[in-house]
Design a protein around this motif. Sequence first.
Motif, PDB file in Angstrom:
ATOM      1  N   LEU B  49       0.824  -1.209   0.000  1.00 30.59           N
ATOM      2  CA  LEU B  49       0.000   0.000   0.000  1.00 30.59           C
ATOM      3  C   LEU B  49       0.853   1.251   0.000  1.00 30.59           C
ATOM      4  O   LEU B  49       1.775   1.403   0.801  1.00 30.59           O
ATOM      5  CB  LEU B  49      -0.908   0.012   1.231  1.00 30.59           C
ATOM      6  CG  LEU B  49      -2.156  -0.812   1.021  1.00 30.59           C
ATOM      7  CD1 LEU B  49      -2.209  -1.950   1.991  1.00 30.59           C
ATOM      8  CD2 LEU B  49      -3.365   0.078   1.179  1.00 30.59           C
ATOM      9  N   GLU B  50       0.513   2.136  -0.931  1.00 29.18           N
ATOM     10  CA  GLU B  50       1.222   3.410  -1.072  1.00 29.18           C
ATOM     11  C   GLU B  50       0.219   4.528  -0.820  1.00 29.18           C
ATOM     12  O   GLU B  50      -0.976   4.360  -1.066  1.00 29.18           O
ATOM     13  CB  GLU B  50       1.749   3.470  -2.514  1.00 29.18           C
ATOM     14  CG  GLU B  50       2.395   4.770  -2.917  1.00 29.18           C
ATOM     15  CD  GLU B  50       2.947   4.698  -4.355  1.00 29.18           C
ATOM     16  OE1 GLU B  50       3.281   3.593  -4.840  1.00 29.18           O
ATOM     17  OE2 GLU B  50       3.014   5.759  -4.987  1.00 29.18           O
ATOM     18  N   HIS B  51       0.685   5.679  -0.309  1.00 26.06           N
ATOM     19  CA  HIS B  51      -0.233   6.809  -0.127  1.00 26.06           C
ATOM     20  C   HIS B  51       0.473   8.122  -0.430  1.00 26.06           C
ATOM     21  O   HIS B  51       1.658   8.134  -0.756  1.00 26.06           O
ATOM     22  CB  HIS B  51      -0.838   6.801   1.271  1.00 26.06           C
ATOM     23  CG  HIS B  51       0.070   7.337   2.347  1.00 26.06           C
ATOM     24  ND1 HIS B  51       1.284   6.772   2.644  1.00 26.06           N
ATOM     25  CD2 HIS B  51      -0.070   8.387   3.190  1.00 26.06           C
ATOM     26  CE1 HIS B  51       1.855   7.449   3.629  1.00 26.06           C
ATOM     27  NE2 HIS B  51       1.052   8.437   3.977  1.00 26.06           N
ATOM     28  N   TYR B  52      -0.295   9.192  -0.361  1.00 26.79           N
ATOM     29  CA  TYR B  52       0.210  10.538  -0.647  1.00 26.79           C
ATOM     30  C   TYR B  52       0.280  11.264   0.692  1.00 26.79           C
ATOM     31  O   TYR B  52      -0.722  11.797   1.161  1.00 26.79           O
ATOM     32  CB  TYR B  52      -0.758  11.223  -1.609  1.00 26.79           C
ATOM     33  CG  TYR B  52      -0.440  12.629  -2.058  1.00 26.79           C
ATOM     34  CD1 TYR B  52       0.608  13.386  -1.533  1.00 26.79           C
ATOM     35  CD2 TYR B  52      -1.225  13.221  -3.031  1.00 26.79           C
ATOM     36  CE1 TYR B  52       0.859  14.669  -1.979  1.00 26.79           C
ATOM     37  CE2 TYR B  52      -0.991  14.518  -3.485  1.00 26.79           C
ATOM     38  CZ  TYR B  52       0.057  15.238  -2.953  1.00 26.79           C
ATOM     39  OH  TYR B  52       0.286  16.523  -3.381  1.00 26.79           O
ATOM     40  N   LEU B 115     -13.656   6.136   2.264  1.00 33.41           N
ATOM     41  CA  LEU B 115     -12.210   5.873   2.264  1.00 33.41           C
ATOM     42  C   LEU B 115     -11.772   5.169   0.996  1.00 33.41           C
ATOM     43  O   LEU B 115     -10.684   5.399   0.471  1.00 33.41           O
ATOM     44  CB  LEU B 115     -11.860   4.966   3.444  1.00 33.41           C
ATOM     45  CG  LEU B 115     -11.406   5.617   4.735  1.00 33.41           C
ATOM     46  CD1 LEU B 115     -11.165   4.530   5.764  1.00 33.41           C
ATOM     47  CD2 LEU B 115     -10.144   6.419   4.502  1.00 33.41           C
ATOM     48  N   LYS B 116     -12.639   4.287   0.486  1.00 36.15           N
ATOM     49  CA  LYS B 116     -12.294   3.492  -0.690  1.00 36.15           C
ATOM     50  C   LYS B 116     -12.183   4.340  -1.943  1.00 36.15           C
ATOM     51  O   LYS B 116     -11.470   3.968  -2.870  1.00 36.15           O
ATOM     52  CB  LYS B 116     -13.342   2.393  -0.920  1.00 36.15           C
ATOM     53  CG  LYS B 116     -13.255   1.285   0.109  1.00 36.15           C
ATOM     54  CD  LYS B 116     -13.447  -0.072  -0.559  1.00 36.15           C
ATOM     55  CE  LYS B 116     -12.936  -1.191   0.310  1.00 36.15           C
ATOM     56  NZ  LYS B 116     -11.879  -1.957  -0.330  1.00 36.15           N
ATOM     57  N   THR B 117     -12.912   5.445  -1.977  1.00 34.92           N
ATOM     58  CA  THR B 117     -12.940   6.224  -3.229  1.00 34.92           C
ATOM     59  C   THR B 117     -12.412   7.645  -3.071  1.00 34.92           C
ATOM     60  O   THR B 117     -12.172   8.318  -4.066  1.00 34.92           O
ATOM     61  CB  THR B 117     -14.383   6.331  -3.768  1.00 34.92           C
ATOM     62  OG1 THR B 117     -15.214   6.895  -2.749  1.00 34.92           O
ATOM     63  CG2 THR B 117     -14.932   4.964  -4.139  1.00 34.92           C
ATOM     64  N   GLY B 118     -12.236   8.113  -1.826  1.00 35.06           N
ATOM     65  CA  GLY B 118     -11.907   9.524  -1.632  1.00 35.06           C
ATOM     66  C   GLY B 118     -10.594   9.812  -0.937  1.00 35.06           C
ATOM     67  O   GLY B 118     -10.282  10.970  -0.672  1.00 35.06           O
ATOM     68  N   ALA B 119      -9.809   8.782  -0.628  1.00 33.82           N
ATOM     69  CA  ALA B 119      -8.519   9.032   0.020  1.00 33.82           C
ATOM     70  C   ALA B 119      -7.404   8.439  -0.848  1.00 33.82           C
ATOM     71  O   ALA B 119      -7.550   7.343  -1.387  1.00 33.82           O
ATOM     72  CB  ALA B 119      -8.488   8.400   1.415  1.00 33.82           C
ATOM     73  N   PRO B 120      -6.299   9.181  -0.990  1.00 37.47           N
ATOM     74  CA  PRO B 120      -5.254   8.759  -1.934  1.00 37.47           C
ATOM     75  C   PRO B 120      -4.368   7.619  -1.424  1.00 37.47           C
ATOM     76  O   PRO B 120      -3.276   7.834  -0.912  1.00 37.47           O
ATOM     77  CB  PRO B 120      -4.454  10.047  -2.180  1.00 37.47           C
ATOM     78  CG  PRO B 120      -4.672  10.877  -0.965  1.00 37.47           C
ATOM     79  CD  PRO B 120      -6.026  10.512  -0.420  1.00 37.47           C
ATOM     80  N   PHE B 121      -4.889   6.396  -1.588  1.00 38.79           N
ATOM     81  CA  PHE B 121      -4.124   5.172  -1.335  1.00 38.79           C
ATOM     82  C   PHE B 121      -4.157   4.347  -2.620  1.00 38.79           C
ATOM     83  O   PHE B 121      -5.150   4.380  -3.350  1.00 38.79           O
ATOM     84  CB  PHE B 121      -4.795   4.316  -0.248  1.00 38.79           C
ATOM     85  CG  PHE B 121      -4.749   4.892   1.137  1.00 38.79           C
ATOM     86  CD1 PHE B 121      -3.643   4.708   1.947  1.00 38.79           C
ATOM     87  CD2 PHE B 121      -5.846   5.593   1.634  1.00 38.79           C
ATOM     88  CE1 PHE B 121      -3.616   5.210   3.239  1.00 38.79           C
ATOM     89  CE2 PHE B 121      -5.815   6.104   2.930  1.00 38.79           C
ATOM     90  CZ  PHE B 121      -4.700   5.921   3.734  1.00 38.79           C
ATOM     91  N   TRP B 122      -3.090   3.601  -2.836  1.00 39.95           N
ATOM     92  CA  TRP B 122      -3.055   2.686  -3.981  1.00 39.95           C
ATOM     93  C   TRP B 122      -2.495   1.350  -3.528  1.00 39.95           C
ATOM     94  O   TRP B 122      -1.517   1.302  -2.782  1.00 39.95           O
ATOM     95  CB  TRP B 122      -2.189   3.253  -5.114  1.00 39.95           C
ATOM     96  CG  TRP B 122      -2.696   4.567  -5.554  1.00 39.95           C
ATOM     97  CD1 TRP B 122      -3.675   4.812  -6.467  1.00 39.95           C
ATOM     98  CD2 TRP B 122      -2.294   5.860  -5.058  1.00 39.95           C
ATOM     99  NE1 TRP B 122      -3.909   6.158  -6.577  1.00 39.95           N
ATOM    100  CE2 TRP B 122      -3.076   6.827  -5.721  1.00 39.95           C
ATOM    101  CE3 TRP B 122      -1.356   6.289  -4.119  1.00 39.95           C
ATOM    102  CZ2 TRP B 122      -2.944   8.182  -5.487  1.00 39.95           C
ATOM    103  CZ3 TRP B 122      -1.222   7.647  -3.873  1.00 39.95           C
ATOM    104  CH2 TRP B 122      -2.007   8.581  -4.560  1.00 39.95           C
ATOM    105  N   LYS B 123      -3.137   0.263  -4.014  1.00 42.25           N
ATOM    106  CA  LYS B 123      -2.714  -1.084  -3.649  1.00 42.25           C
ATOM    107  C   LYS B 123      -2.040  -1.764  -4.835  1.00 42.25           C
ATOM    108  O   LYS B 123      -2.559  -1.728  -5.958  1.00 42.25           O
ATOM    109  CB  LYS B 123      -3.939  -1.936  -3.279  1.00 42.25           C
ATOM    110  CG  LYS B 123      -4.613  -1.567  -1.975  1.00 42.25           C
ATOM    111  CD  LYS B 123      -5.635  -2.651  -1.622  1.00 42.25           C
ATOM    112  CE  LYS B 123      -6.439  -2.272  -0.385  1.00 42.25           C
ATOM    113  NZ  LYS B 123      -7.841  -2.004  -0.696  1.00 42.25           N
TER     114      LYS B 123
END
Lengths: 83, 151
Positions: B49-52, B115-123
Motif C-alpha cells: 500500500l502506497e499513499h500521498y 475511504l475506498k474512493t476519496g482518500a489517496p491510497f493505492w494497492k
Amino acid sequence: MRVLYFAWVRQRVGMAEEEVAPPETVRDVAGLIAWLSARSPGHASAFANPRTIRAAVNQDFAGPDHPVAANDEIAFFPPVTGG
Amino acid sequence: MTPRIAIQEAPFDLGAESARLTAGRTDVGGLASFVGLCRADDGLAAMVLEHYPGMTERAIDRIAQEAAGRWPLLGCTVIHRVGRLPPGAPIVLVLTASSHRAAALESCAFLIDWLKTGAPFWKREEWADGTARWVEAKAEDDAATARWAPA
C-alpha cells in the motif's frame, strides 16, 4: 512548480517528483498533462490515456480544467484503491 | 469531536483503540467498528500500500468532519496501514462512537465507503510467481460511495 507521481504513474514516469517550469501558456491541469507528456517517453507512456489519470492541486482533488500556478504542488496518480 | 487519524506501517490494536474512544465517559451508547483485512486471493503473496503523505490525512479528516456533520458522533478513529502487508493482515480500522447505535453503524459504513474512493491510497498485489499488478478501482466502490450522496 512541484509535480508528484504515485503508483503506476510514478513507475512509468520513472521518478516520484520533479520541479518543472512550464511556459505561461500552461494554465490548467489538462494543459500541464499535455506539456509533461512531451518531456520523455516515460511521461508520454504515463499520460497516454488521460482518462485513467487523476490529479490533485495543493493536495485537493482537481479536475482537468483546474488552474495551475508556479508555486503549486501538483500530483498525478491512478484512481484510488484504498480501504 | 476531533477525529483520530493515523497512517502507519505498524499494526493497530482494536481493543486499545476502542478503549481510547470510550475511556472516562458514560455518554457513548454505541461503538461501531470496521476492520478491513488483506484477503488471500489465489496465489497472492502480499499487498503493498502506497499513499500521498499530507493529502491522505487531509482527505480523511475532511471525510470524518463530513460524517460528524451528518451524525451526532462522540468519537471517530481512522487508522490505515501502508507498506507491505501479508494475506490476513489488518489494513484499515474505522471506529465511530455515538449515543445510539444507528448513528455509530451508519457513520462507520459511510466512512469506509468514502475511504475506498476519496482518500489517496493505492494497492499493488504481489503474486507468488513474482509478478505484481496495481489494483484497479472498482465501479461498485463508486456506487457504494454514491449511495451516501444527499437525495
